[in-house]
Design an enzyme around this catalytic site. Structure first.
Site, PDB file in Angstrom:
ATOM      1  N   HIS A 250      57.809  -7.783  50.506  1.00 17.63           N
ATOM      2  CA  HIS A 250      58.963  -7.083  51.098  1.00 17.63           C
ATOM      3  C   HIS A 250      59.073  -5.630  50.608  1.00 17.63           C
ATOM      4  O   HIS A 250      60.162  -5.062  50.597  1.00 17.63           O
ATOM      5  CB  HIS A 250      60.288  -7.809  50.785  1.00 17.63           C
TER       6      HIS A 250
ATOM      7  N   SER B 179      51.646  22.744  53.840  1.00 19.75           N
ATOM      8  CA  SER B 179      52.664  23.021  54.850  1.00 19.75           C
ATOM      9  C   SER B 179      52.722  24.524  55.075  1.00 19.75           C
ATOM     10  O   SER B 179      52.565  25.306  54.137  1.00 19.75           O
ATOM     11  CB  SER B 179      54.016  22.506  54.361  1.00 19.75           C
TER      12      SER B 179
ATOM     13  N   LYS C  45      54.012  21.619  49.249  1.00 18.67           N
ATOM     14  CA  LYS C  45      53.569  20.389  49.918  1.00 18.67           C
ATOM     15  C   LYS C  45      52.072  20.134  49.806  1.00 18.67           C
ATOM     16  O   LYS C  45      51.252  21.034  49.870  1.00 18.67           O
ATOM     17  CB  LYS C  45      53.942  20.435  51.420  1.00 18.67           C
TER      18      LYS C  45
ATOM     19  N   GLU D 288      47.667   9.746  57.517  1.00 15.50           N
ATOM     20  CA  GLU D 288      48.605   9.571  58.634  1.00 15.50           C
ATOM     21  C   GLU D 288      47.875   9.456  59.970  1.00 15.50           C
ATOM     22  O   GLU D 288      48.247   8.673  60.844  1.00 15.50           O
ATOM     23  CB  GLU D 288      49.582  10.742  58.686  1.00 15.50           C
TER      24      GLU D 288
END
Ligand code: ARG
Length: 464
Positions: A157, A278, A284, A291
């Protein structure tokens, strides 16, 4: 005027729009090698059977060789007006050798031709993906070995559940990708039958030797039913479904890497080679490759859905709808080949923050089960009761805002007198993972044994 190879009964040519919707050459030129190989096998068989003269056979073979060379040199000019790869090659053959070119299509149709080409292509694609999967497994196994005793939280979970080793976690993906390889291998074995010689749909009146062409093309046997041979695309669907399952595995791995790389987890850092910055936020380091791995699964599953829907209502045998079978397969293959390379590079490159992982492994009272198990083993307490007692210990640690391993012998004793001081020996994360020695369990020694076994099972065989 009808210049088309099939134009005998036509007096006009197709409109530009007809040509645009009909032509598949822009994508099916990827079948060129397979098409030429199939033509060679067919030609040799026609000669051997006395259907084609030796001289014509030789002229055809010479022409095909020249075409093959021109295609690999990039000098072949593919023409939309010639629709597809089959007619582009035949058209060029006719320019090169004249009349004998027109004899190559004896006892053959584009229907059995395209089915043959596409099976050969998908078979080769499977072999390429198998190499990619093997490469990914190598990277996973190497990392697993390096981190056989690196402790991390195991989750259910997405809540910290019990400590595990990172090596064990990575080996889970070795098992998954091993089954992916198995699925592709199963599909390969089933698709490895030759449609060539099925003709347009009904077979042919010429005395073909289909065993011969099948063997020549490294197929196990000719397909037994000509109608089936030209009309089913289940081999492409099996390829896409194995591809979809693989893409889901890669997506889950990618999602874990994204989570682990977040500032909140801080378990891993991607190398510069697999991160992006970024344009606005200087701090970043984004996990774009991971992704995209996650996102590309949508595209591959879409390819499978698309082809299932194309095929679902088609009456036997061939319908032009089936020309829509190639692009999803090509796209899924290209996507997966790249995804496998990216996953392999990312895994090989990640650096692991062992201290953060270890710290997280002990947060959330992850060794409470070990305490309950100790009561069962050492004090003969029933597990349901020991579960309750360990729960009270967790409550106490919560009240004292400390970890289980920070409780004192007195603390434990106060909860239940059977909890003697040596119970404390089982609540460290190291003790916990070291004790998980059941087959398939997370103990470092198990992981090292599984690393050796995985190398044997997955990496020891010859590459194709
Ligand atoms: N380009 C066609 C395809 O990919 C080849 C087969 C054409 N057959 C036909 N009867 N029109 O399906």
């Amino acid at each position: 005027m009808a210049s088309q190879i099939w134009g005998g009964r036509f007096s006009g040519g197709p409109s530009d729009i007809m040509e645009a919707i009909n032509a598949s050459i822009d994508f099916d030129k990827r079948l060129a090698k397979q098409d030429i190989r199939g033509s060679r096998a067919h030609c040799a068989m026609l000669v051997a059977q006395g259907i084609l003269s030796k001289d014509d056979g030789e002229a055809i073979m010479a022409g095909l060789l020249k075409i093959e060379k021109d295609i690999s040199d990039g000098t072949f000019s593919f023409k939309r007006a010639l629709e597809d790869i089959h007619m582009n090659i035949e058209g060029r053959l006719s320019d090169l050798i004249g009349e004998p070119a027109g004899r190559l299509h004896t006892a053959r149709s584009r229907n059995d031709q395209v089915a043959t080409d596409f099976r050969l292509w998908v078979r080769a694609a499977i072999d390429t993906l198998d190499d990619g999967l093997r490469g990914l497994q190598t990277a996973l196994i190497d990392k697993a070995e390096e981190h056989a005793d690196t402790v991390m939280p195991g989750f259910t979970h997405l809540q910290a559940a019990q400590p595990v080793t990172l090596g064990h976690h990575l080996l889970a993906y070795v098992e998954m990708t091993g089954r992916d390889r198995g699925r592709f291998a199963d599909a390969r074995a089933r698709m490895n039958e030759s449609p060539l010689g099925a003709g347009a749909l009904a077979g042919t009146s010429f005395p073909l030797d289909r065993e011969r062409t099948a063997k020549d093309l490294d197929f196990d046997r000719p397909m037994a039913n000509s109608l089936d041979a030209v009309s089913d695309r289940d081999f492409a669907l099996e390829f896409l479904s194995a591809s979809s399952i693989l893409s889901v595995h890669l997506s889950r791995l990618a999602e874990e890497l994204v989570i682990w790389a977040s500032a909140q987890f801080g378990f891993i850092t991607f190398s510069d080679a697999f991160s992006t910055g970024s344009s606005m936020m200087p701090q970043k380091r984004n996990p774009d490759a991971a992704e995209l791995l996650r996102g590309k699964a949508g595209r591959i599953i879409g390819a499978m859905n698309g082809l299932l829907i194309v095929v679902k209502g088609l009456p036997l045998t061939y319908s032009k709808d089936m020309q829509e079978d190639k692009e999803p397969v090509f796209d899924a293959f290209d996507t997966l080949e790249l995804c496998l390379a990216a996953a392999t590079g990312m895994i090989a490159d990640i650096s692991v923050d062992k201290a953060t992982m270890r710290d997280a492994a002990g947060a959330g009272y992850t060794t409470a089960t070990d305490l309950a198990d100790w009561l069962v083993r050492e004090k003969n307490v029933a597990f349901r009761d020991s579960h309750h007692i360990a729960g009270q210990v967790v409550k106490l640690a919560e009240d004292k805002a400390c970890r289980l391993e920070e409780l004192s012998a007195e603390d434990l004793h106060a909860v239940d007198e059977r909890l003697t001081a040596d119970a404390l020996s089982v609540v460290s994360v190291e003790a916990s993972v070291n004790s998980r020695t059941s087959y398939g369990g997370t103990a470092p020694d198990n992981v090292r044994a599984q690393v050796a076994a995985a190398r044997q099972r997955f990496l020891s065989g010859e590459k194709r």
